[in-house]
Scaffold this active site. Structure first.
Site, short mmCIF file in Angstrom:
data_model
loop_
_atom_site.label_atom_id
_atom_site.label_comp_id
_atom_site.label_asym_id
_atom_site.label_seq_id
_atom_site.Cartn_x
_atom_site.Cartn_y
_atom_site.Cartn_z
NE ARG A 1 -1.45 -2.25 2.99
CZ ARG A 1 -1.64 -3.51 2.37
NH1 ARG A 1 -2.69 -4.01 1.82
NH2 ARG A 1 -0.57 -4.43 2.73
CB THR A 2 3.47 2.44 2.22
OG1 THR A 2 2.56 2.02 3.41
CG2 THR A 2 4.26 3.94 2.70
CE LYS B 1 27.07 -3.81 -6.52
NZ LYS B 1 27.37 -2.42 -7.68
NE ARG C 1 7.10 0.81 4.91
CZ ARG C 1 5.97 0.16 4.64
NH1 ARG C 1 5.75 -1.14 4.43
NH2 ARG C 1 4.97 0.84 5.31
CG HIS D 1 3.44 3.83 8.70
ND1 HIS D 1 3.70 4.81 7.47
CD2 HIS D 1 3.21 2.58 8.13
CE1 HIS D 1 3.43 4.00 6.44
NE2 HIS D 1 3.05 2.57 6.86
N1 CP Z 1 -0.17 -0.14 5.84
C1 CP Z 1 1.10 -0.36 5.37
O1 CP Z 1 2.33 0.31 5.60
O2 CP Z 1 1.03 -1.35 4.27
P1 CP Z 1 2.24 -1.73 3.38
O3 CP Z 1 3.38 -2.35 4.44
O4 CP Z 1 1.88 -2.56 2.81
O5 CP Z 1 2.74 -0.49 2.70
#
Ligand code: CP
Length: 305
Positions: free
Chosen positions: A51-52, A80, A101, A129
């Protein structure tokens, strides 16, 4: 925040949050605004995501920008031994914005301190998040008509769940009452309990997932047990299916109750909940596009749209 980076909900004021909500609404009403024409956004995902990453990339594409990046760090030179610092320095040469991320807590903050371009935190370990929080707040606002004075019940992995940690901070401006349901092993960390005490926010903690608590809630925020954060998988096995929401458990809930989940779900929401009108998690994920369009536009300095 240095470079207009978006690293933690704690960096935002109440006005910032409300402005982002208004912008998200504007993007939802008119998603194809080409304000990012000529801009390149890099998505650097050192951890898996559906999703993110995809909603950020949709947000960029819908706004007329272009995307570079990776979804699997093993295909990059970090495999590496290239450091995060060097990776950020390199990508800063190529893009106007980095959406990252990373599995290390604090990685986004660190990146924001060494980067010349804005960093958006798309999740850093079990820490924060913040873009999820914006879409969660937007979802709460859309379903409840307000962010103020709501009863928010959070269920599951409150120890490692970074969406939980961010949402507590994000909701704190709006006089919520929290209920937390978690096994002892996955109890909300003390730092967040201290935070709520410092903000005079009422909260209750439970280990039983009872209908009594559900029936006193406006938002039921379910979470997955975060397998990837456990060092001992035997400990994970003990708690992995500890709470499962079933449709029958919603029978006595408030009319306005909505079930949210950052997703992915593993086993914690039974499929028979999906057809209940109070299930909102798929719409919630869709709201991520608009909330992330708002975040990106602010990071790149578009204060109005
Ligand atoms: N909610 C969320 O962070 O989903 P993903 O890990 O799929 O990005």
């Amino acid at each position: 925040m240095k470079n207009n980076s978006f690293v933690s909900v704690a960096d935002l004021t109440k006005d910032d949050i409300l402005r982002l909500m208004r912008k998200a609404t504007e993007f939802e009403n008119n998603p194809n605004q080409t304000i990012l024409e000529g801009k390149i956004c890099a998505t650097l995902f050192f951890e898996p995501s559906t999703r993110t990453r995809l909603s950020f990339e949709t947000a960029v594409n819908r706004s007329g920008g272009r995307v570079i990046g990776f979804s699997d760090a093993s295909t990059t030179s970090s495999s590496k031994g290239e450091t995060l610092k060097d990776t950020i320095k390199m990508v800063s040469n190529y893009a106007d914005l980095i959406i990252m991320r990373h599995y290390l807590e604090g990685a986004a903050r660190y990146a924001s301190e060494i980067s010349d371009i804005p960093i958006i935190n798309a999740g850093d370990g079990a820490n924060q998040h913040p873009s999820q929080t914006m879409l969660d707040l937007y979802s709460v606002y859309k379903t409840q008509g307000t962010l103020e004075n709501l009863v928010i019940t959070m269920v599951g992995d409150l120890k490692y769940g970074r969406t939980v940690h961010s949402l507590i901070v994000g909701m704190s401006y709006f006089k919520p009452s929290f209920r937390f349901i978690a096994p002892e092993e996955l109890r909300l960390p003390e730092i967040y309990r201290q935070f709520m005490d410092s903000q005079h926010l009422p909260y209750e903690e439970y280990t039983d997932f009872s209908e009594d608590v559900i029936n006193r809630s406006d938002i039921l925020y379910m979470t997955r047990v975060q397998r990837e954060r456990f060092t001992d998988l035997i400990e994970y096995e003990k708690v992995k299916n500890v709470y499962i929401l079933r449709n029958s458990m919603l029978a006595g809930s408030r009319q306005n109750l909505r079930v949210l989940h950052p997703l992915p779900r593993v086993n914690e929401i039974a499929y028979d909940v999906d057809d209940n009108t109070k299930a909102y998690y798929f719409e919630q994920a869709k709201n991520g596009i608009y909330a992330r369009q708002a975040i990106i536009s602010e990071a790149l300095g578009y204060k109005t749209i």
